[in-house]
Design an enzyme around this catalytic site. Sequence first.
Site, PDB file in Angstrom:
ATOM      1  N   ARG A  14       0.840  -1.206   0.000  1.00  0.00           N
ATOM      2  CA  ARG A  14       0.000   0.000   0.000  1.00  0.00           C
ATOM      3  C   ARG A  14       0.877   1.260   0.000  1.00  0.00           C
ATOM      4  O   ARG A  14       1.056   1.906  -1.023  1.00  0.00           O
ATOM      5  CB  ARG A  14      -0.958  -0.018   1.207  1.00  0.00           C
ATOM      6  N   ASP A  15       1.472   1.592   1.128  1.00  0.00           N
ATOM      7  CA  ASP A  15       2.315   2.794   1.195  1.00  0.00           C
ATOM      8  C   ASP A  15       3.442   2.706   0.168  1.00  0.00           C
ATOM      9  O   ASP A  15       3.784   3.688  -0.502  1.00  0.00           O
ATOM     10  CB  ASP A  15       2.887   2.943   2.617  1.00  0.00           C
ATOM     11  N   HIS A 231       5.151   4.507  12.730  1.00  0.00           N
ATOM     12  CA  HIS A 231       5.220   4.414  11.264  1.00  0.00           C
ATOM     13  C   HIS A 231       6.233   5.459  10.790  1.00  0.00           C
ATOM     14  O   HIS A 231       5.893   6.625  10.616  1.00  0.00           O
ATOM     15  CB  HIS A 231       3.806   4.676  10.732  1.00  0.00           C
ATOM     16  N   HIS A 233       8.794   7.076   8.178  1.00  0.00           N
ATOM     17  CA  HIS A 233       9.431   7.225   6.870  1.00  0.00           C
ATOM     18  C   HIS A 233      10.883   7.612   7.138  1.00  0.00           C
ATOM     19  O   HIS A 233      11.198   8.201   8.175  1.00  0.00           O
ATOM     20  CB  HIS A 233       8.687   8.273   6.031  1.00  0.00           C
ATOM     21  N   CYS A 264       3.906   9.352   0.406  1.00  0.00           N
ATOM     22  CA  CYS A 264       2.530   9.798   0.329  1.00  0.00           C
ATOM     23  C   CYS A 264       2.423  10.832  -0.785  1.00  0.00           C
ATOM     24  O   CYS A 264       3.180  11.796  -0.809  1.00  0.00           O
ATOM     25  CB  CYS A 264       2.100  10.401   1.663  1.00  0.00           C
ATOM     26  N   ASN A 273       9.207   4.435   3.422  1.00  0.00           N
ATOM     27  CA  ASN A 273       9.174   3.960   4.806  1.00  0.00           C
ATOM     28  C   ASN A 273      10.527   3.329   5.122  1.00  0.00           C
ATOM     29  O   ASN A 273      11.269   2.922   4.216  1.00  0.00           O
ATOM     30  CB  ASN A 273       8.107   2.869   4.958  1.00  0.00           C
TER      31      ASN A 273
END
Length: 323
Positions: A14-15, A231, A233, A264, A273
Amino acid sequence: SSDNRVRIVEVGPRDGLQNEKKAISLATKIELIERLAKTGLTTIEAGSFVAPKWVPQMANSSEIMEHILQQKIEAPVPITYSFLAPNTKGLQNAEALLKQNPGRFATQLDPDVTKPAVEVAVFAAATESFSQKNLNCDIKTSLDRFKAVIQDSKALGLRVRAYISVVLGCPFEGFDVDPHKVAEIATDLLESGADEISLGDTTGMGTAPRTSALLKCMSSAGIRTEDIAMHFHDTYGQALVNTAVSLEHGIRIFDSSVGGLGGCPYSPGATGNVATENMVYFMESLGMETGVDLDAMADIGAWITQELGKPNDSSVGKAVLGA
Ligand code: HMG
Ligand code: MG
């Protein structure tokens, strides 16, 4: 001991992929998830039911969920597959697929470990500017929408994760993010029924002292460490330093992305990430248990980055493979 156990949430599908400009085939996305499922991971973020006009790369998340619900993915441990939903429309799209596949997934009401579990993830922001850019509404409106999404998800028996973005720095408001505001939003989301809060350092601007200050503030607000995931990055290369600080604060859930993919679309300049390979290696060096096979993860990182035509951003992955 259980205090040594860390849960890694793999956000690569996803990310990791959402910000890629070139369309990635459904087959590649599914192969990525199938390979990740074999590494010992217990949580994989698999897609996103957002508006395709906003994030075109995630447009085939329905097909991905359908594939997961076919129960053909082999895995050594039960896996929870997480999907983002920014509003009721997103949840309804997910719900329609779930209703077409009754009995094919585990829920909190029917926790059958032989089936894949499905989780919904909502995503708030710690600053008004980021909320507007990412969700096209202010924080208060987003929290009202998420309350409905969370309650509807829980009624379906689905676990809910709630992100808060830009907790340690905002691309529009800089370092000036109030940790009390983060704690206030987290409290709201937990009261709405979220099972877990993931604190997003979207821009990688977090530092060790400010990570520590944020987690102290969360604790003072009465938020339990077991309800918090981090989370990070890795834009400034501080992700593992901030991970170490978080571990000292008792956090045991960490998000990462194979090959260091990620970004994002509404956070200009932010990069991937922290790489899952680096996270697993770091945890192993501390004697923490992730259950994740580092060699297998390194292979996947090399494969997917090559598939996307990108450099492998995992230093550990490259070292392990002698590349
Ligand atoms: P909006 O434009 O205000 O929405 O966007 P709207 O309700 O006015 O609808 C506009 C159009 O989108 C309509 O279609 C809707 O049907 C459709 P039209 O009538 O024009 O053809 N629509 C949808 N379609 C499919 N699924 C939906 C959906 N909702 C509306 N769920 C909205 C508001 C929230 C939809 C939009 O801002 C959006 O999709 N934002 C998502 C942005 C995003 O995905 N960002 C990346 C994920 S967050 C992240 O990466 C951070 C994280 O990693 C943590 C961290 O690092 O900090 C999680
Ligand atoms: Mg992110």
